[in-house]
Design a protein around this motif. Structure first.
Motif, PDB file in Angstrom:
ATOM      1  N   SER A  25       1.003  -0.945   0.000  1.00  0.00           N
ATOM      2  CA  SER A  25      -0.072  -0.104  -0.122  1.00  0.00           C
ATOM      3  C   SER A  25       0.845   1.117  -0.031  1.00  0.00           C
ATOM      4  N   LEU A  26       1.982   1.115   0.729  1.00  0.00           N
ATOM      5  CA  LEU A  26       3.033   2.298   0.731  1.00  0.00           C
ATOM      6  C   LEU A  26       3.440   2.475  -0.785  1.00  0.00           C
ATOM      7  N   LEU A  27       3.920   1.603  -1.613  1.00  0.00           N
ATOM      8  CA  LEU A  27       4.489   1.764  -2.729  1.00  0.00           C
ATOM      9  C   LEU A  27       3.573   2.156  -3.651  1.00  0.00           C
ATOM     10  N   LEU A  28       2.184   1.573  -3.620  1.00  0.00           N
ATOM     11  CA  LEU A  28       1.012   1.774  -4.491  1.00  0.00           C
ATOM     12  C   LEU A  28       0.485   3.246  -4.495  1.00  0.00           C
ATOM     13  N   ASN A  29       0.936   3.864  -3.240  1.00  0.00           N
ATOM     14  CA  ASN A  29       0.190   5.189  -3.068  1.00  0.00           C
ATOM     15  C   ASN A  29       1.380   6.328  -3.048  1.00  0.00           C
ATOM     16  N   SER A  56       6.101 -10.425  -3.592  1.00  0.00           N
ATOM     17  CA  SER A  56       4.960  -9.764  -3.794  1.00  0.00           C
ATOM     18  C   SER A  56       5.234  -8.408  -4.111  1.00  0.00           C
ATOM     19  N   LEU A  57       6.214  -7.874  -3.542  1.00  0.00           N
ATOM     20  CA  LEU A  57       6.683  -6.559  -3.750  1.00  0.00           C
ATOM     21  C   LEU A  57       7.335  -6.435  -5.219  1.00  0.00           C
ATOM     22  N   SER A  58       8.220  -7.433  -5.744  1.00  0.00           N
ATOM     23  CA  SER A  58       8.669  -7.443  -7.151  1.00  0.00           C
ATOM     24  C   SER A  58       7.633  -7.404  -8.196  1.00  0.00           C
ATOM     25  N   THR A  59       6.286  -7.422  -7.885  1.00  0.00           N
ATOM     26  CA  THR A  59       5.273  -7.341  -8.870  1.00  0.00           C
ATOM     27  C   THR A  59       4.998  -5.938  -9.227  1.00  0.00           C
ATOM     28  N   LEU A  60       5.545  -5.066  -8.462  1.00  0.00           N
ATOM     29  CA  LEU A  60       5.247  -3.605  -8.570  1.00  0.00           C
ATOM     30  C   LEU A  60       6.515  -2.929  -9.596  1.00  0.00           C
ATOM     31  N   VAL A  61       6.586  -3.402 -10.706  1.00  0.00           N
ATOM     32  CA  VAL A  61       8.034  -3.275 -11.383  1.00  0.00           C
ATOM     33  C   VAL A  61       8.372  -1.707 -11.654  1.00  0.00           C
ATOM     34  N   ASP A  62       7.347  -0.744 -11.463  1.00  0.00           N
ATOM     35  CA  ASP A  62       7.700   0.689 -11.711  1.00  0.00           C
ATOM     36  C   ASP A  62       8.155   1.356 -10.465  1.00  0.00           C
ATOM     37  N   LYS A  63       8.202   0.556  -9.365  1.00  0.00           N
ATOM     38  CA  LYS A  63       8.576   1.233  -8.000  1.00  0.00           C
ATOM     39  C   LYS A  63       9.990   0.982  -7.766  1.00  0.00           C
ATOM     40  N   GLN A  64      10.705   1.959  -7.170  1.00  0.00           N
ATOM     41  CA  GLN A  64      12.026   1.945  -6.912  1.00  0.00           C
ATOM     42  C   GLN A  64      12.252   1.737  -5.429  1.00  0.00           C
ATOM     43  N   TYR A  65      12.740   0.535  -4.771  1.00  0.00           N
ATOM     44  CA  TYR A  65      13.049   0.355  -3.535  1.00  0.00           C
ATOM     45  C   TYR A  65      14.114  -0.793  -3.158  1.00  0.00           C
ATOM     46  N   SER A  66      14.469  -0.787  -2.054  1.00  0.00           N
ATOM     47  CA  SER A  66      15.357  -1.796  -1.506  1.00  0.00           C
ATOM     48  C   SER A  66      14.917  -2.269  -0.183  1.00  0.00           C
ATOM     49  N   ASP A 111       3.903   0.834  12.215  1.00  0.00           N
ATOM     50  CA  ASP A 111       3.423  -0.721  12.403  1.00  0.00           C
ATOM     51  C   ASP A 111       2.962  -1.324  11.076  1.00  0.00           C
ATOM     52  N   ALA A 112       3.155  -2.684  11.383  1.00  0.00           N
ATOM     53  CA  ALA A 112       2.960  -3.219  10.048  1.00  0.00           C
ATOM     54  C   ALA A 112       1.367  -3.637   9.673  1.00  0.00           C
ATOM     55  N   ASP A 113       0.687  -3.359  10.764  1.00  0.00           N
ATOM     56  CA  ASP A 113      -0.680  -3.830  10.680  1.00  0.00           C
ATOM     57  C   ASP A 113      -1.481  -2.691  10.114  1.00  0.00           C
ATOM     58  N   LEU A 114      -0.995  -1.888   9.013  1.00  0.00           N
ATOM     59  CA  LEU A 114      -1.628  -0.556   8.584  1.00  0.00           C
ATOM     60  C   LEU A 114      -1.640  -0.731   7.307  1.00  0.00           C
ATOM     61  N   ILE A 115      -2.475   0.157   6.676  1.00  0.00           N
ATOM     62  CA  ILE A 115      -2.587   0.436   5.048  1.00  0.00           C
ATOM     63  C   ILE A 115      -2.286   2.021   5.124  1.00  0.00           C
ATOM     64  N   VAL A 116      -1.357   2.151   4.158  1.00  0.00           N
ATOM     65  CA  VAL A 116      -0.902   3.586   3.873  1.00  0.00           C
ATOM     66  C   VAL A 116      -1.740   3.981   2.699  1.00  0.00           C
ATOM     67  N   LEU A 117      -2.656   5.125   2.807  1.00  0.00           N
ATOM     68  CA  LEU A 117      -3.486   5.554   1.935  1.00  0.00           C
ATOM     69  C   LEU A 117      -3.189   6.937   1.375  1.00  0.00           C
ATOM     70  N   ALA A 118      -2.054   7.489   1.495  1.00  0.00           N
ATOM     71  CA  ALA A 118      -1.637   8.662   0.887  1.00  0.00           C
ATOM     72  C   ALA A 118      -0.148   8.603   0.565  1.00  0.00           C
ATOM     73  N   ASP A 119       0.370   9.622  -0.113  1.00  0.00           N
ATOM     74  CA  ASP A 119       1.819   9.493  -0.606  1.00  0.00           C
ATOM     75  C   ASP A 119       2.682   9.612   0.717  1.00  0.00           C
ATOM     76  N   ILE A 120       3.492   8.808   1.107  1.00  0.00           N
ATOM     77  CA  ILE A 120       4.368   8.856   2.232  1.00  0.00           C
ATOM     78  C   ILE A 120       5.654  10.077   2.009  1.00  0.00           C
ATOM     79  N   ALA A 121       5.954  10.489   0.895  1.00  0.00           N
ATOM     80  CA  ALA A 121       6.725  11.612   0.549  1.00  0.00           C
ATOM     81  C   ALA A 121       6.218  12.625   1.407  1.00  0.00           C
TER      82      ALA A 121
END
Length: 163
Positions: A25-29, A56-66, A111-121
């Protein structure tokens, strides 16, 4: 200091699926093109859970993360109060300044038990104004509590002042 957005999660195997959902959710938003560095501090995270998370994260091919994994012995936390809903891993956030590399000056803890709904930036861009920690103040019956599930930590200041 890197321009990357640093995110910390503190988990154990019980939070493998929630960690995946929160990270996805963080990466998607995230609308920013900034690279995301996930710092995953854990007491135990088995290989199977880690493989599912990473694939699972690797399916988001347009996102840059480590991904950076930091295994911590449960002995390092000590004998802490736990409940059905709060594991010893919840206390790992206290070790963030010790565990993440010295190159990390600032980090967002989630916390790992949340959903990120906005741009973390947007949270990342919040000025620290010299404070070691920014968190939401929860007022409950004349007592003040900080929301420990989402906070922005000035790791550099935390280390410098030995907090």
């Amino acid at each position: 200091m890197s321009d990357n957005i640093s995110i910390a999660f503190c988990v154990d195997d019980k939070f493998a699926m929630p960690l995946t959902v929160a990270s996805m959710s963080l990466l998607l938003n995230c609308k920013s093109t900034q690279h995301i560095d996930f710092h995953i501090i854990h007491t135990h995270f088995d290989v199977r859970s880690r493989n599912i998370f990473e694939s699972s994260l690797s399916t988001l091919v347009d996102k840059q993360y480590s991904l950076y994994w930091y295994p911590i012995s449960a002995d390092r936390i000590g004998d802490v109060h736990t409940t059905e809903h709060v594991s010893a891993a919840a206390y790992l956030k206290l070790l963030i300044p010790e565990v993440v590399p010295k190159s990390v000056d600032k980090i967002i803890y989630l916390d790992a038990d949340l959903i990120v709904l906005a741009d973390i930036a947007n949270l990342w861009a919040t000025p620290m104004n010299g404070k070691p920690l920014l968190a939401v103040d929860l007022i409950n019956l004349s007592k003040h509590y900080l929301n420990s599930g989402v906070f922005l930590m000035n790791v550099k200041k935390w280390r410098a002042e030995s907090l």
